[in-house]
Design an enzyme around this catalytic site. Structure first.
Site, PDB file in Angstrom:
ATOM      1  N   TYR A 141      10.823   1.825  -1.996  1.00  0.00           N
ATOM      2  CA  TYR A 141      11.214   1.595  -0.603  1.00  0.00           C
ATOM      3  C   TYR A 141      12.666   1.140  -0.484  1.00  0.00           C
ATOM      4  O   TYR A 141      13.239   1.127   0.598  1.00  0.00           O
ATOM      5  CB  TYR A 141      10.306   0.564   0.071  1.00  0.00           C
ATOM      6  CG  TYR A 141       8.878   1.050   0.306  1.00  0.00           C
ATOM      7  CD1 TYR A 141       8.494   2.338  -0.031  1.00  0.00           C
ATOM      8  CD2 TYR A 141       7.928   0.224   0.871  1.00  0.00           C
ATOM      9  CE1 TYR A 141       7.210   2.785   0.175  1.00  0.00           C
ATOM     10  CE2 TYR A 141       6.628   0.661   1.089  1.00  0.00           C
ATOM     11  CZ  TYR A 141       6.281   1.946   0.733  1.00  0.00           C
ATOM     12  OH  TYR A 141       5.004   2.392   0.944  1.00  0.00           O
ATOM     13  N   LYS A 186       1.032   3.778 -12.926  1.00  0.00           N
ATOM     14  CA  LYS A 186       0.880   5.204 -13.237  1.00  0.00           C
ATOM     15  C   LYS A 186       1.635   5.433 -14.544  1.00  0.00           C
ATOM     16  O   LYS A 186       2.578   6.225 -14.643  1.00  0.00           O
ATOM     17  CB  LYS A 186       1.453   6.026 -12.061  1.00  0.00           C
ATOM     18  CG  LYS A 186       1.192   7.514 -12.119  1.00  0.00           C
ATOM     19  CD  LYS A 186      -0.226   7.912 -11.822  1.00  0.00           C
ATOM     20  CE  LYS A 186      -0.412   9.398 -11.987  1.00  0.00           C
ATOM     21  NZ  LYS A 186      -1.814   9.806 -12.021  1.00  0.00           N
ATOM     22  N   ASP A 219      -4.762   6.157  -9.654  1.00  0.00           N
ATOM     23  CA  ASP A 219      -5.791   7.088  -9.138  1.00  0.00           C
ATOM     24  C   ASP A 219      -7.187   6.525  -9.390  1.00  0.00           C
ATOM     25  O   ASP A 219      -8.058   6.575  -8.513  1.00  0.00           O
ATOM     26  CB  ASP A 219      -5.640   8.506  -9.707  1.00  0.00           C
ATOM     27  CG  ASP A 219      -4.801   8.590 -10.965  1.00  0.00           C
ATOM     28  OD1 ASP A 219      -4.480   7.524 -11.519  1.00  0.00           O
ATOM     29  OD2 ASP A 219      -4.493   9.707 -11.404  1.00  0.00           O
ATOM     30  N   ASP A 243       1.090  -1.031  -1.127  1.00  0.00           N
ATOM     31  CA  ASP A 243       1.022  -0.697   0.292  1.00  0.00           C
ATOM     32  C   ASP A 243      -0.202   0.181   0.551  1.00  0.00           C
ATOM     33  O   ASP A 243      -1.035  -0.085   1.432  1.00  0.00           O
ATOM     34  CB  ASP A 243       2.311   0.048   0.675  1.00  0.00           C
ATOM     35  CG  ASP A 243       2.467   0.233   2.166  1.00  0.00           C
ATOM     36  OD1 ASP A 243       1.625  -0.306   2.914  1.00  0.00           O
ATOM     37  OD2 ASP A 243       3.407   0.928   2.588  1.00  0.00           O
ATOM     38  N   ASP A 247      -4.150  -1.020   2.199  1.00  0.00           N
ATOM     39  CA  ASP A 247      -4.673  -0.416   3.431  1.00  0.00           C
ATOM     40  C   ASP A 247      -6.026   0.238   3.183  1.00  0.00           C
ATOM     41  O   ASP A 247      -6.928   0.158   4.018  1.00  0.00           O
ATOM     42  CB  ASP A 247      -3.694   0.621   3.998  1.00  0.00           C
ATOM     43  CG  ASP A 247      -2.729  -0.003   4.999  1.00  0.00           C
ATOM     44  OD1 ASP A 247      -2.480  -1.219   4.878  1.00  0.00           O
ATOM     45  OD2 ASP A 247      -2.224   0.719   5.875  1.00  0.00           O
TER      46      ASP A 247
END
Ligand code: NAD
Length: 370
Positions: A141, A186, A219, A243, A247
């Site tokens: 970000y 990851k 994942d 993030d 959610d």
């Protein structure tokens, strides 16, 4: 000691949920003799409209001096056509960066009375109590980005220091909970993830040997959060994965409107905000659930105002109202009558007072629930 609180209502439902939460805070402060002074300032779309920029210098300066910041939400369709660096969301990103708010805590703990709104089976929700610690001030970000009509890229970069401080923060919370920390990354593809894994493994071994660390690919974590959420105690992860995962974990609780967050730095500055956005579809209609914002106030009482008893009493009152109703439309069952944002805050205040030998001020907020 007087605590200085800066309130940033922002856009959409932000002002409504913040207003409701401030009324609750007033009642709690009165009972626990907390001395809190509040100042309001603009951020996001409201600041663009007033001053032409999503984070005015005056707002940033006030926040830098504050003991804590309460933020509603930013963003909305009115400002969607603006370039990324001019948009309301940029104001919040810049504030997080300026205050060095590197550690974002997102507790997820479904309570009876809300889980019937979750699509997840009740037996899967049994015993779920996880804390997601998201790195907040670095990563993709904040990296260099380029957008051209036929070509674009974003950059994710982390230093070992940025990873270390958030891993240590998460490990300290794991120590106080069930001594289990899951690093989500990851590492089979991304170089930044491999650095996260190496740094986290080294720190945990050397400094937190009593906390068990496991590393999970994002994942697999996305699947496990929905299919086997009670396996998690504390999760630590980077800005982007945190993030998205927090959610999706909101699904476990029944409504995005229920979740609070705390963003901490190494200095005193800390920002408290609900996990949800500005929900333009609900704005101005008094139908937003204020519980995420009110629980953020409880986190503020605990982490910034050194008032853990006040925080726990408020959380108990919230859970009791969630269990017994009334409910805002996001949680109300078919045929169940619904309550407004302000009325729900009133019910929480009344519930809080009913459990206490409470002094009720003249003109007390929350005594009128018509
Ligand atoms: P959102 O969180 O605003 O809304 C997603 C869904 O959840 C909507 O259906 C909404 O009605 C519902 N919802 C959200 N909060 C609720 C509440 N308190 N009570 C009941 N229902 C609630 O996300 P979005 O629609 O993707 O984004 C809307 C705007 O908010 C965008 O401009 C986005 O950039 C911004 N945003 C801001 C923040 C922030 O301020 N921290 C975070 C996320 C999104």
């Amino acid at each position: 000691m007087t605590a200085r609180l800066v309130c940033l209502p922002g856009d959409g439902i932000g002002p409504e949920v913040l207003n409701a939460a401030l009324r609750v805070l007033e009642a709690v402060s009165y009972h626990f003799n907390l001395d809190v002074v509040t100042e309001h300032a603009e951020i996001g779309g409201a600041a663009i409209d007033a001053c032409g920029t999503p984070l005015p210098n005056k707002t940033a300066a006030l926040c830098e001096q504050a003991d804590a910041i309460l933020l509603g939400a930013v963003g909305g369709p009115k400002w969607n056509a603006l370039k990324a660096e001019k948009r309301p969301e940029r104001g919040l990103l810049d504030l997080r960066y300026r205050l060095n708010l590197f550690g974002n805590l997102r507790p997820i703990h479904p309570v009876p009375g809300t889980t019937q709104s979750s699509p997840i089976q009740p037996e899967i929700l049994d015993g779920v109590d996880m804390l997601i610690v998201r790195e907040l001030s670095s990563g993709i970000y904040f990296g260099e980005r380029v957008y051209q009509p036929t070509f674009a890229y974003d950059t994710a970069a982390y230093t070992a220091d940025e990873i270390s401080r958030v891993v240590r923060l998460a490990a300290r919370f794991a120590q106080q909970r069930h001594c289990s920390l899951t690093l989500v990354d990851k590492a089979n593809v991304l170089a930044t993830s491999r650095l996260w894994r190496n740094v986290a493994t080294r720190i945990m071994k050397a400094e937190f040997p009593e906390v068990a660390l496991d590393c999970m690919l994002v994942d697999a974590a996305a699947m496990q959060i929905i299919s086997n959420p009670s396996r998690f105690d504390v999760i630590v992860t980077d800005n982007l994965f945190g993030d998205i995962l927090s959610d999706s974990a909101a699904v476990l609780t029944g409504s995005l409107g229920l979740l609070p967050s705390a963003s901490l730095s190494e200095a005193k500055a800390a920002l408290y905000e609900p996990v949800h956005g500005s929900a333009p579809d609900l704005a101005g209609r008094q139908c937003a659930n204020p519980v995420g914002m009110i629980r953020s106030v409880a986190l503020m009482l605990r982490y910034s105002l050194n008032a853990p008893d006040a925080a726990s009493s408020l959380e108990e009152a919230v859970n009791s109202v969630l269990r017994d109703g009334p409910r805002t439309p996001d949680l109300a069952g078919k045929g169940e009558s619904v309550t407004t944002t302000d009325e729900l805050a009133d019910h929480i205040i009344n519930q809080f007072r009913s459990k206490k030998d409470v002094r009720t001020p003249a003109h007390a907020p929350g005594t009128d629930t018509q």
